[in-house]
Design a protein around this motif. Sequence first.
Motif, PDB file in Angstrom:
ATOM      1  N   GLN A  51      -0.192  43.050   4.272  1.00 48.95           N
ATOM      2  CA  GLN A  51       0.090  44.425   3.858  1.00 48.95           C
ATOM      3  C   GLN A  51       1.479  44.869   4.310  1.00 48.95           C
ATOM      4  O   GLN A  51       2.211  45.515   3.548  1.00 48.95           O
ATOM      5  CB  GLN A  51      -0.966  45.372   4.423  1.00 48.95           C
ATOM      6  N   THR A  55       4.135  43.222   2.242  1.00 49.17           N
ATOM      7  CA  THR A  55       4.210  43.865   0.926  1.00 49.17           C
ATOM      8  C   THR A  55       4.985  45.174   1.016  1.00 49.17           C
ATOM      9  O   THR A  55       5.802  45.486   0.142  1.00 49.17           O
ATOM     10  CB  THR A  55       2.796  44.130   0.384  1.00 49.17           C
ATOM     11  N   ASN A  69       8.433  45.972  -1.039  1.00 54.27           N
ATOM     12  CA  ASN A  69       8.477  47.131  -1.925  1.00 54.27           C
ATOM     13  C   ASN A  69       9.608  48.081  -1.535  1.00 54.27           C
ATOM     14  O   ASN A  69      10.317  48.620  -2.389  1.00 54.27           O
ATOM     15  CB  ASN A  69       7.141  47.873  -1.904  1.00 54.27           C
TER      16      ASN A  69
END
Length: 250
Positions: free
Chosen positions: A14, A17, A21
């Motif tokens: 997570q 990510t 992003n």
Amino acid sequence: MIIWLLISLSLLAQTETRIRNEIKVANEELIEIYGFQVRYNLTILTGQGHEQPAAIDDDGMYQIFLYTSSFRDGVARHELAHVYFFEHLRKKGLSPETIPLWYHELVAEGFQNLHSRTGRPPLRSGFFDFTAYAKNYPPEKDRTIFYGAVESFASFLLSRFDYKSLLYLVDEFSSSGDMNSSFRAIFGSSLDSLIAKWRVFFLLPYSPFLIGVVIFLYLLVGRRERYWRQFHLNPESLKKEEGGEIDQKL
């Protein structure tokens, strides 16, 4: 044990990510600001929680190192802003060392908080001379104060001027070599003057506390003075004491 491992791997994925992003969005914004795109290598490591993220310019080969264990929102934006500023200087024929280190951080902190702002820095940040660090970073114990001061000053400027103004200043500084005159040309006031205004702005939220301290000290001194006034000085007794001391010495 297996459950804990699965949870750790999930959190790690997570965070990675989130980093990718944030980098993607920041890259799109920086392309729009600078008008060009930079190629860079992004390395995401686990770390132990105390490592410093870094953007490295290896003769035009840019490397970004980020750590999932110590990652927080805005860090990826900050490091990518360094990379684009490196390339901006290169396109102008300037080396990164031409620009003071604190100004590199000003550009990166300004972009990091372009759309949002972190919490208020410690009070000491308002008195910290971040411009003294032109070549090297401050000692580890002063890093938080340094970044707090730079971030706050950057926010002060960007609440009044466009982000690109920070980039325009590079041309002025490369010609004059003087930050005061460069700031005056771009922002209408010298660096020293803007820092003085920023400090007033920075200290305003603390003013009730500072006024309270001043009033407390005033009352404390006044009470002590009134306390000592109740003891009247007798000149005759003072003479006797002085005469006694002289007799003892003789």
